[in-house]
Scaffold this motif. Structure first.
Motif, PDB file in Angstrom:
ATOM      1  N   TRP A 149       0.843  -1.202   0.000  1.00 28.30           N
ATOM      2  CA  TRP A 149       0.000   0.000   0.000  1.00 28.30           C
ATOM      3  C   TRP A 149       0.879   1.255   0.000  1.00 28.30           C
ATOM      4  CZ3 TRP A 149      -0.569   3.521   4.203  1.00 28.30           C
ATOM      5  CH2 TRP A 149      -1.510   4.525   3.977  1.00 28.30           C
ATOM      6  N   SER A 150       1.927   1.238   0.824  1.00 28.42           N
ATOM      7  CA  SER A 150       2.848   2.378   0.881  1.00 28.42           C
ATOM      8  C   SER A 150       3.544   2.594  -0.458  1.00 28.42           C
ATOM      9  CB  SER A 150       3.898   2.170   1.984  1.00 28.42           C
ATOM     10  OG  SER A 150       3.288   2.146   3.248  1.00 28.42           O
ATOM     11  N   ARG A 151       3.893   1.508  -1.117  1.00 26.00           N
ATOM     12  CA  ARG A 151       4.531   1.591  -2.445  1.00 26.00           C
ATOM     13  C   ARG A 151       3.583   2.271  -3.438  1.00 26.00           C
ATOM     14  NH1 ARG A 151       6.194  -3.057  -2.104  1.00 26.00           N
ATOM     15  NH2 ARG A 151       8.341  -2.587  -1.544  1.00 26.00           N
ATOM     16  N   GLN A 152       2.287   1.974  -3.352  1.00 22.53           N
ATOM     17  CA  GLN A 152       1.305   2.577  -4.261  1.00 22.53           C
ATOM     18  C   GLN A 152       1.195   4.076  -4.053  1.00 22.53           C
ATOM     19  OE1 GLN A 152      -2.559   0.639  -4.233  1.00 22.53           O
ATOM     20  NE2 GLN A 152      -1.570  -1.288  -3.684  1.00 22.53           N
ATOM     21  N   TRP A 153       0.985   4.502  -2.811  1.00 24.71           N
ATOM     22  CA  TRP A 153       0.773   5.934  -2.603  1.00 24.71           C
ATOM     23  C   TRP A 153       2.061   6.728  -2.766  1.00 24.71           C
ATOM     24  CZ3 TRP A 153       3.155   8.689   1.157  1.00 24.71           C
ATOM     25  CH2 TRP A 153       3.537   8.040   2.337  1.00 24.71           C
ATOM     26  N   THR A 154       3.219   6.154  -2.397  1.00 30.48           N
ATOM     27  CA  THR A 154       4.464   6.899  -2.596  1.00 30.48           C
ATOM     28  C   THR A 154       4.799   7.044  -4.081  1.00 30.48           C
ATOM     29  OG1 THR A 154       5.789   4.895  -2.211  1.00 30.48           O
ATOM     30  CG2 THR A 154       5.474   6.383  -0.328  1.00 30.48           C
ATOM     31  N   ALA A 155       4.459   6.036  -4.878  1.00 26.24           N
ATOM     32  CA  ALA A 155       4.662   6.144  -6.327  1.00 26.24           C
ATOM     33  C   ALA A 155       3.841   7.286  -6.902  1.00 26.24           C
ATOM     34  CB  ALA A 155       4.309   4.826  -7.019  1.00 26.24           C
ATOM     35  N   GLU A 156       2.631   7.453  -6.411  1.00 23.88           N
ATOM     36  CA  GLU A 156       1.785   8.560  -6.881  1.00 23.88           C
ATOM     37  C   GLU A 156       2.342   9.903  -6.435  1.00 23.88           C
ATOM     38  OE1 GLU A 156      -0.829   8.698  -9.082  1.00 23.88           O
ATOM     39  OE2 GLU A 156      -0.126   6.661  -9.421  1.00 23.88           O
ATOM     40  N   VAL A 157       2.855   9.986  -5.218  1.00 26.21           N
ATOM     41  CA  VAL A 157       3.473  11.232  -4.748  1.00 26.21           C
ATOM     42  C   VAL A 157       4.626  11.608  -5.667  1.00 26.21           C
ATOM     43  CG1 VAL A 157       4.866  12.282  -2.910  1.00 26.21           C
ATOM     44  CG2 VAL A 157       2.805  11.013  -2.314  1.00 26.21           C
ATOM     45  N   VAL A 158       5.492  10.661  -5.948  1.00 27.27           N
ATOM     46  CA  VAL A 158       6.650  10.935  -6.814  1.00 27.27           C
ATOM     47  C   VAL A 158       6.192  11.347  -8.209  1.00 27.27           C
ATOM     48  CG1 VAL A 158       8.701   9.915  -7.873  1.00 27.27           C
ATOM     49  CG2 VAL A 158       8.169   9.453  -5.468  1.00 27.27           C
ATOM     50  N   ARG A 159       5.183  10.698  -8.731  1.00 31.21           N
ATOM     51  CA  ARG A 159       4.684  11.016 -10.069  1.00 31.21           C
ATOM     52  C   ARG A 159       4.154  12.446 -10.152  1.00 31.21           C
ATOM     53  NH1 ARG A 159       0.104  11.636 -12.510  1.00 31.21           N
ATOM     54  NH2 ARG A 159      -1.169  10.955 -10.754  1.00 31.21           N
TER      55      ARG A 159
END
Length: 134
Positions: free
Chosen positions: A54-64
């Protein structure tokens, strides 16, 4: 769609998916720490791999959604601080400018252990030579 000076109350992953790439100057996240805290609608006792996914999903969106000179601050507890810092650096390519430990003097009084009195703050940037710090 670009939202300017807007506060949005929605799921972080689906909400950020509505934003264009590279439109956010500053992101700050204080996600659930996965320590069993009783929230109204969120289960805070996920197994470690599910929490990290879950953390990988939301952090990927933050970076994007961060601009090339964007800055991201993450507040996180002890249990997952190291894993999330490594994830942000190795998987998402961010650079850690500072690892701050915020000590606070308020919180829950504990009878069976010492109370949690700090949180880790990671100051992450996309470009270590081109970022804004005020």
């Amino acid at each position: 769609m670009i939202r300017v000076d807007a506060l949005c109350n929605e799921d972080c992953v689906s909400g950020m998916k509505q934003l264009d790439d590279g439109v956010v100057d500053l992101a700050f996240a204080d996600p659930p720490f996965n320590i069993g805290y009783q929230y109204d609608t969120y289960e805070d006792r996920l197994d470690a791999e599910r929490y990290l996914d879950w953390s990988r999903q939301w952090t990927a969106e933050v970076v994007r959604v961060l601009k090339p000179n964007g800055t991201f601050w993450l507040a996180i507890g002890d249990e997952y601080a190291a894993e999330l810092k490594v994830m942000l650096q190795r998987e998402h390519g961010l650079h850690c400018r500072s690892w701050v430990v915020w000590y606070y003097t308020f919180g829950v009084n504990c009878k069976q252990k010492f109370s949690r009195s700090h949180v880790h703050l990671f100051h992450m940037v996309k470009d270590p030579k081109a970022f804004t710090f005020n």
